[in-house]
Scaffold this active site. Structure first.
Site, PDB file in Angstrom:
ATOM      1  N   GLU A  49       0.829  -1.208   0.000  1.00 34.70           N
ATOM      2  CA  GLU A  49       0.000   0.000   0.000  1.00 34.70           C
ATOM      3  C   GLU A  49       0.865   1.260   0.000  1.00 34.70           C
ATOM      4  O   GLU A  49       0.534   2.247  -0.660  1.00 34.70           O
ATOM      5  CB  GLU A  49      -0.960   0.005   1.187  1.00 34.70           C
ATOM      6  CG  GLU A  49      -2.068  -1.027   1.088  1.00 34.70           C
ATOM      7  CD  GLU A  49      -2.987  -0.810  -0.114  1.00 34.70           C
ATOM      8  OE1 GLU A  49      -3.004   0.296  -0.686  1.00 34.70           O
ATOM      9  OE2 GLU A  49      -3.683  -1.771  -0.492  1.00 34.70           O
ATOM     10  N   TYR A  98      -5.711   6.670   4.472  1.00 33.50           N
ATOM     11  CA  TYR A  98      -5.951   5.633   3.475  1.00 33.50           C
ATOM     12  C   TYR A  98      -5.221   4.336   3.844  1.00 33.50           C
ATOM     13  O   TYR A  98      -5.817   3.253   3.867  1.00 33.50           O
ATOM     14  CB  TYR A  98      -5.518   6.094   2.066  1.00 33.50           C
ATOM     15  CG  TYR A  98      -5.469   4.909   1.151  1.00 33.50           C
ATOM     16  CD1 TYR A  98      -6.653   4.335   0.688  1.00 33.50           C
ATOM     17  CD2 TYR A  98      -4.263   4.268   0.848  1.00 33.50           C
ATOM     18  CE1 TYR A  98      -6.638   3.186  -0.077  1.00 33.50           C
ATOM     19  CE2 TYR A  98      -4.233   3.119   0.094  1.00 33.50           C
ATOM     20  CZ  TYR A  98      -5.413   2.586  -0.368  1.00 33.50           C
ATOM     21  OH  TYR A  98      -5.402   1.427  -1.105  1.00 33.50           O
ATOM     22  N   ASP A 142      -9.229   4.738  -2.394  1.00 33.99           N
ATOM     23  CA  ASP A 142      -8.114   5.195  -3.229  1.00 33.99           C
ATOM     24  C   ASP A 142      -8.707   5.822  -4.495  1.00 33.99           C
ATOM     25  O   ASP A 142      -9.928   6.006  -4.590  1.00 33.99           O
ATOM     26  CB  ASP A 142      -7.140   4.041  -3.523  1.00 33.99           C
ATOM     27  CG  ASP A 142      -7.727   3.014  -4.485  1.00 33.99           C
ATOM     28  OD1 ASP A 142      -8.915   3.132  -4.854  1.00 33.99           O
ATOM     29  OD2 ASP A 142      -6.995   2.086  -4.873  1.00 33.99           O
ATOM     30  N   CYS A 179     -14.563   0.014 -14.429  1.00 28.24           N
ATOM     31  CA  CYS A 179     -14.988   1.420 -14.312  1.00 28.24           C
ATOM     32  C   CYS A 179     -13.756   2.311 -14.488  1.00 28.24           C
ATOM     33  O   CYS A 179     -13.351   3.058 -13.607  1.00 28.24           O
ATOM     34  CB  CYS A 179     -15.658   1.644 -12.953  1.00 28.24           C
ATOM     35  SG  CYS A 179     -16.547   3.199 -12.879  1.00 28.24           S
ATOM     36  N   CYS A 190     -19.647  -0.360 -18.643  1.00 26.47           N
ATOM     37  CA  CYS A 190     -20.912  -0.467 -17.899  1.00 26.47           C
ATOM     38  C   CYS A 190     -21.689  -1.724 -18.292  1.00 26.47           C
ATOM     39  O   CYS A 190     -22.398  -2.301 -17.465  1.00 26.47           O
ATOM     40  CB  CYS A 190     -21.762   0.774 -18.120  1.00 26.47           C
ATOM     41  SG  CYS A 190     -20.899   2.294 -17.647  1.00 26.47           S
ATOM     42  N   CYS A 243     -20.585  -4.445 -16.039  1.00 32.76           N
ATOM     43  CA  CYS A 243     -20.325  -4.044 -14.655  1.00 32.76           C
ATOM     44  C   CYS A 243     -21.354  -4.649 -13.699  1.00 32.76           C
ATOM     45  O   CYS A 243     -22.561  -4.532 -13.935  1.00 32.76           O
ATOM     46  CB  CYS A 243     -20.357  -2.524 -14.544  1.00 32.76           C
ATOM     47  SG  CYS A 243     -20.142  -1.959 -12.848  1.00 32.76           S
ATOM     48  N   CYS A 264     -26.318   1.758 -10.559  1.00 25.64           N
ATOM     49  CA  CYS A 264     -25.411   2.892 -10.777  1.00 25.64           C
ATOM     50  C   CYS A 264     -26.178   4.095 -11.331  1.00 25.64           C
ATOM     51  O   CYS A 264     -26.701   4.046 -12.447  1.00 25.64           O
ATOM     52  CB  CYS A 264     -24.300   2.486 -11.741  1.00 25.64           C
ATOM     53  SG  CYS A 264     -23.150   3.836 -12.055  1.00 25.64           S
TER      54      CYS A 264
HETATM   55 FE1  SF4 Z   1     -18.768   2.490 -13.415  1.00 25.47          FE
HETATM   56 FE2  SF4 Z   1     -21.382   2.649 -12.965  1.00 25.47          FE
HETATM   57 FE3  SF4 Z   1     -20.487   2.003 -15.369  1.00 25.47          FE
HETATM   58 FE4  SF4 Z   1     -20.233   0.311 -13.342  1.00 25.47          FE
HETATM   59  S1  SF4 Z   1     -22.141   0.996 -14.283  1.00 25.47           S
HETATM   60  S2  SF4 Z   1     -18.665   0.809 -14.905  1.00 25.47           S
HETATM   61  S3  SF4 Z   1     -19.855   1.689 -11.641  1.00 25.47           S
HETATM   62  S4  SF4 Z   1     -20.174   3.952 -14.345  1.00 25.47           S
END
Ligand code: SF4
Length: 348
Positions: A40, A122, A140, A192, A199, A202, A208
């Site tokens: 880290e 962090y 982060d 992302c 997306c 995702c 989202c």
């Molecule tokens: Fe990022 Fe939202 Fe797209 Fe997922 S759906 S990649 S969290 S913008």
């Protein structure tokens, strides 16, 4: 948020976790806190690709926190050379010694970790969550981007960070917190991404809020222009040796071996801080961007009549072993290439 983010993200992480040398696979017993902490610290402001080799080398030479604590400062600083942000390396040594002095065990709580040298919010949260399974809010740059998009968070950063932290807190689970933090990091690194986020694949797409204009998040406050500072670095040779000096412990590149160089300021210092009187040859300039300023460093080369100038006279054919930070490695390359041309006739 009606569906909880962890229940969508953790199954994805179980299948897609990046394999990294400092990690334990998803759901396995926690990894060695020393390795988590070391990784880290190294990863701050640096990419995974850049850190891999350094991490392998550090853990080979110093496999435990006690071994690192016992190492010579200059040797550790030289091994760190090239990773940048050298205050981190000095803090790394101080932290290893503090942990070794306390019996070699890292504290398990965020508070205890934060009390160690160089361990900020962090790193304390990441080590507490990943190495000790504590519930901690780990943010982060990757997590920040994912969260800002997930919540369509429109407050400009960095001012909006405390509020964004509250939102990440609201989706951080009590169980598998370390895996959740690493899942958010991996999602940010692989799906992302800053540009063209994936997306369609995702696991958080269903919840989202910002996915339709994802690239607009996170909103960043306008950057201040970095001021320009100027300086001169001196490549001074005598009999196949070059003069190096260790920089003062505090300040930029503190504790590192470097070419002699006077203070860096808005005004061009020219040759005012030259270590000796010499016929200095222009070797060009090196530009380097630090966090708070940009440096325009002139490089000059000269020949000394003896080795009376204070510092360490380093064999030129071993300059690669001096552990020069990147800025001075670039300056040395300039000095060396010019000196190679002119070494036959230093007066030309
Ligand atoms: Fe990022 Fe939202 Fe797209 Fe997922 S759906 S990649 S969290 S913008």
């Amino acid at each position: 948020m009606s569906v909880d983010a962890a229940s969508l993200l953790l199954p994805w992480y179980d299948r897609n976790a990046r394999v990294l040398p400092w990690r334990a696979p998803p759901g396995s017993p926690a990894p060695d806190p020393y390795r988590v902490w070391l990784s880290e610290v190294m990863l701050q402001q640096t990419t995974v690709a850049a850190v891999r080799g350094y991490f392998a080398e550090f853990t080979r030479r110093w496999p435990t926190v006690e071994a690192l604590a016992a190492a010579d400062d200059g040797v550790v600083m030289a091994a760190w050379a090239g990773l940048g942000y050298y205050a981190r390396a000095r803090n790394l040594i101080a932290c290893a010694r503090a942990v070794a002095a306390a019996g070699g065990r890292f504290p398990a709580s965020e508070e205890g970790l934060r009390a160690l040298p160089g361990v900020g919010d962090y790193t304390a949260a990441a080590v507490a969550a990943i190495a000790f399974g504590q519930r901690a809010v780990v943010i982060d740059a990757n997590v920040e981007r994912v969260a800002a998009r997930l919540f369509a968070f429109a407050d400009p950063l960095p001012a909006g960070r405390p509020r964004l932290r509250g939102l990440v807190d609201s989706i951080t689970p009590a169980e598998r917190t370390g895996d959740f933090a690493q899942a958010m990091m991996d999602l940010g690194a692989t799906v992302c991404t800053p540009r063209s986020p994936g997306c369609a694949v995702c696991p958080l797409a269903a919840i989202c809020t910002g996915r339709l204009d994802a690239e607009q998040y996170p909103v960043k406050a306008a950057r201040k222009v970095r001021p320009l500072r100027r300086g001169t670095a001196f490549w001074l040779e005598h009999d196949d040796h070059v003069l190096l000096r260790r920089r003062p412990g505090k300040g930029m590149l503190g504790g590192m071996l470097a070419l002699p160089s006077g203070p860096w300021s808005a005004a061009d210092p020219g040759l005012a801080e030259a270590p000796v009187d010499a016929d200095w040859l222009d070797c060009g300039r090196v530009a380097h961007v630090f966090t708070h300023f940009t440096l325009d460093l002139a490089v000059v080369a000269g020949w000394a009549s003896d080795r009376s100038a204070p510092g360490e006279w380093w064999p030129i054919d071993r300059i690669g072993d001096a552990g020069l930070p990147t800025l001075f490695a670039k300056a040395a390359a300039r000095g060396l290439s010019r000196a190679d041309i002119d070494r036959e006739d230093p007066a030309s």
